[in-house]
Design a protein around this motif. Structure first.
Motif, PDB file in Angstrom:
ATOM      1  N   SER A 132       0.838  -1.194   0.000  1.00  0.00           N
ATOM      2  CA  SER A 132       0.000   0.000   0.000  1.00  0.00           C
ATOM      3  C   SER A 132       0.877   1.248   0.000  1.00  0.00           C
ATOM      4  O   SER A 132       1.887   1.327   0.696  1.00  0.00           O
ATOM      5  CB  SER A 132      -0.923  -0.001   1.221  1.00  0.00           C
ATOM      6  OG  SER A 132      -0.153  -0.069   2.403  1.00  0.00           O
ATOM      7  N   GLU A 133       0.487   2.230  -0.800  1.00  0.00           N
ATOM      8  CA  GLU A 133       1.200   3.494  -0.832  1.00  0.00           C
ATOM      9  C   GLU A 133       0.864   4.305   0.414  1.00  0.00           C
ATOM     10  O   GLU A 133      -0.291   4.376   0.825  1.00  0.00           O
ATOM     11  CB  GLU A 133       0.813   4.285  -2.094  1.00  0.00           C
ATOM     12  CG  GLU A 133       1.345   3.688  -3.384  1.00  0.00           C
ATOM     13  CD  GLU A 133       2.854   3.712  -3.449  1.00  0.00           C
ATOM     14  OE1 GLU A 133       3.468   4.702  -3.034  1.00  0.00           O
ATOM     15  OE2 GLU A 133       3.427   2.705  -3.904  1.00  0.00           O
ATOM     16  N   THR A 134       1.879   4.921   1.014  1.00  0.00           N
ATOM     17  CA  THR A 134       1.652   5.753   2.200  1.00  0.00           C
ATOM     18  C   THR A 134       1.571   7.231   1.850  1.00  0.00           C
ATOM     19  O   THR A 134       1.063   8.022   2.635  1.00  0.00           O
ATOM     20  CB  THR A 134       2.779   5.546   3.224  1.00  0.00           C
ATOM     21  OG1 THR A 134       4.039   5.834   2.604  1.00  0.00           O
ATOM     22  CG2 THR A 134       2.784   4.101   3.717  1.00  0.00           C
ATOM     23  N   TRP A 136       1.051  10.036  -1.715  1.00  0.00           N
ATOM     24  CA  TRP A 136       0.719  10.209  -3.124  1.00  0.00           C
ATOM     25  C   TRP A 136       1.219  11.575  -3.600  1.00  0.00           C
ATOM     26  O   TRP A 136       1.096  12.563  -2.876  1.00  0.00           O
ATOM     27  CB  TRP A 136      -0.789  10.114  -3.348  1.00  0.00           C
ATOM     28  CG  TRP A 136      -1.331   8.741  -3.123  1.00  0.00           C
ATOM     29  CD1 TRP A 136      -1.861   8.248  -1.965  1.00  0.00           C
ATOM     30  CD2 TRP A 136      -1.369   7.676  -4.075  1.00  0.00           C
ATOM     31  NE1 TRP A 136      -2.234   6.936  -2.131  1.00  0.00           N
ATOM     32  CE2 TRP A 136      -1.947   6.558  -3.420  1.00  0.00           C
ATOM     33  CE3 TRP A 136      -0.985   7.549  -5.408  1.00  0.00           C
ATOM     34  CZ2 TRP A 136      -2.143   5.337  -4.061  1.00  0.00           C
ATOM     35  CZ3 TRP A 136      -1.177   6.329  -6.047  1.00  0.00           C
ATOM     36  CH2 TRP A 136      -1.745   5.250  -5.378  1.00  0.00           C
ATOM     37  N   ARG A 211       0.393  14.122  -0.541  1.00  0.00           N
ATOM     38  CA  ARG A 211      -0.738  13.908   0.349  1.00  0.00           C
ATOM     39  C   ARG A 211      -0.746  12.457   0.841  1.00  0.00           C
ATOM     40  O   ARG A 211      -0.203  11.566   0.184  1.00  0.00           O
ATOM     41  CB  ARG A 211      -2.059  14.205  -0.369  1.00  0.00           C
ATOM     42  CG  ARG A 211      -2.221  15.648  -0.865  1.00  0.00           C
ATOM     43  CD  ARG A 211      -2.365  16.602   0.304  1.00  0.00           C
ATOM     44  NE  ARG A 211      -2.714  17.959  -0.137  1.00  0.00           N
ATOM     45  CZ  ARG A 211      -1.826  18.909  -0.386  1.00  0.00           C
ATOM     46  NH1 ARG A 211      -0.521  18.649  -0.251  1.00  0.00           N
ATOM     47  NH2 ARG A 211      -2.226  20.112  -0.748  1.00  0.00           N
ATOM     48  N   PRO A 212      -1.397  12.196   1.972  1.00  0.00           N
ATOM     49  CA  PRO A 212      -1.488  10.819   2.477  1.00  0.00           C
ATOM     50  C   PRO A 212      -2.503   9.978   1.723  1.00  0.00           C
ATOM     51  O   PRO A 212      -2.574   8.760   1.916  1.00  0.00           O
ATOM     52  CB  PRO A 212      -1.917  11.021   3.934  1.00  0.00           C
ATOM     53  CG  PRO A 212      -2.690  12.296   3.914  1.00  0.00           C
ATOM     54  CD  PRO A 212      -2.002  13.170   2.901  1.00  0.00           C
ATOM     55  N   ASN A 213      -3.297  10.618   0.868  1.00  0.00           N
ATOM     56  CA  ASN A 213      -4.321   9.935   0.082  1.00  0.00           C
ATOM     57  C   ASN A 213      -4.547  10.724  -1.207  1.00  0.00           C
ATOM     58  O   ASN A 213      -3.795  11.670  -1.500  1.00  0.00           O
ATOM     59  CB  ASN A 213      -5.620   9.780   0.890  1.00  0.00           C
ATOM     60  CG  ASN A 213      -6.047  11.099   1.520  1.00  0.00           C
ATOM     61  OD1 ASN A 213      -6.023  12.151   0.869  1.00  0.00           O
ATOM     62  ND2 ASN A 213      -6.407  11.061   2.795  1.00  0.00           N
ATOM     63  N   LEU A 214      -5.566  10.351  -1.970  1.00  0.00           N
ATOM     64  CA  LEU A 214      -5.811  11.011  -3.258  1.00  0.00           C
ATOM     65  C   LEU A 214      -6.752  12.208  -3.123  1.00  0.00           C
ATOM     66  O   LEU A 214      -7.457  12.552  -4.073  1.00  0.00           O
ATOM     67  CB  LEU A 214      -6.393   9.993  -4.249  1.00  0.00           C
ATOM     68  CG  LEU A 214      -5.441   8.863  -4.645  1.00  0.00           C
ATOM     69  CD1 LEU A 214      -6.132   7.854  -5.531  1.00  0.00           C
ATOM     70  CD2 LEU A 214      -4.200   9.433  -5.333  1.00  0.00           C
ATOM     71  N   ASN A 215      -6.715  12.856  -1.977  1.00  0.00           N
ATOM     72  CA  ASN A 215      -7.542  14.034  -1.732  1.00  0.00           C
ATOM     73  C   ASN A 215      -6.642  15.259  -1.676  1.00  0.00           C
ATOM     74  O   ASN A 215      -5.823  15.417  -0.767  1.00  0.00           O
ATOM     75  CB  ASN A 215      -8.307  13.863  -0.416  1.00  0.00           C
ATOM     76  CG  ASN A 215      -9.258  15.023  -0.149  1.00  0.00           C
ATOM     77  OD1 ASN A 215      -9.278  16.019  -0.877  1.00  0.00           O
ATOM     78  ND2 ASN A 215     -10.055  14.903   0.892  1.00  0.00           N
ATOM     79  N   SER A 218      -6.482  17.171   1.629  1.00  0.00           N
ATOM     80  CA  SER A 218      -5.931  16.570   2.839  1.00  0.00           C
ATOM     81  C   SER A 218      -4.702  17.364   3.295  1.00  0.00           C
ATOM     82  O   SER A 218      -4.156  18.203   2.569  1.00  0.00           O
ATOM     83  CB  SER A 218      -5.524  15.114   2.582  1.00  0.00           C
ATOM     84  OG  SER A 218      -6.634  14.326   2.286  1.00  0.00           O
TER      85      SER A 218
END
Length: 223
Positions: A132-134, A136, A211-215, A218
């Motif tokens: 899992s990517e931490t 992005w 970012r920690p996610n694709l948002n 964030s």
């Protein structure tokens, strides 16, 4: 990428002059490895054996003349060999491809540059799927579309490289905050750290949006 493999096939599979040896599947495997370092002759031959086992082609060996085969058959083998690339092979090849990206950007062989950049990103994608990517790295979707057009075009299309990565449409220059109302996929997409490094080495630009996610909205992570 299919366009580059087809062009490579055309270069190698042309009928030899009288007295010249025929180009073989082994020759194709060696040339594919040069264009796409994650593909090896053993990997290509494993996909050939799978095709034969499934009845998709007649008995073939590494010495079979390439002129007996079609674009479609070779593309199928290539795709399977890429999918079958072992994670360790992908991991070992990554530093070499990242180091080569900047060199490729200044190269004169545009077809080879397209092929290697495309392969490098596919290797990054394959590697990121192993875990899992931490983080992005978010990139303007319009720039990525221009890059995909470049790497997927043929020599005849003559599509130019997209130029430096530009994320300025995503971040307000006055506030350094994300522009409001932007959506993932429509306005931006995410890259793994390895993919970001490959493209930055080749094109430069930025700024990095981590970012920690694709948002996009964030909390920012320091790159």
């Amino acid at each position: 990428m299919h366009a580059q493999v087809a062009e490579l096939w055309d270069q190698l599979a042309s009928h030899p002059s009288e007295g010249e040896p025929s180009v073989t599947i082994a020759d194709f495997g060696a040339a594919l490895h040069e264009y796409h370092p994650c593909i090896s002759l053993p990997g290509l031959m494993r996909s050939v054996e799978r095709c034969m086992a499934e009845g998709e082609c007649q008995h073939l060996t590494s010495s079979t003349p390439l002129s007996r085969l079609s674009h479609a058959t070779l593309l199928k083998w290539f795709e399977r060999a890429l999918q079958d690339a072992e994670p360790e092979t992908v991991r070992r090849g990554m530093p070499q491809l990242i180091a080569a990206a900047a060199e490729l950007a200044a190269g004169t062989d545009i077809c080879r540059r397209r092929a290697r950049e495309s392969c490098a990103i596919q290797m990054c994608v394959a590697s990121s799927r192993q875990g899992s990517e931490t983080v992005w790295y978010l990139v303007d979707a319009s720039w990525l579309r221009a890059w995909r057009t470049f790497v997927n075009s043929s020599a005849a299309d003559n599509s130019p490289p997209p130029g430096p990565i530009s994320n300025h449409r995503l971040i307000c220059s006055k506030t350094s905050q994300p522009v409001k109302g932007l959506k993932v996929k429509s306005h931006y997409r995410g890259l793994s750290q390895a993919a970001w490094r490959v493209l930055m080495k080749a094109y430069g630009g930025g700024p990095a949006i981590v970012r920690p996610n694709l948002n996009l909205y964030s909390k920012s992570i320091s790159s």
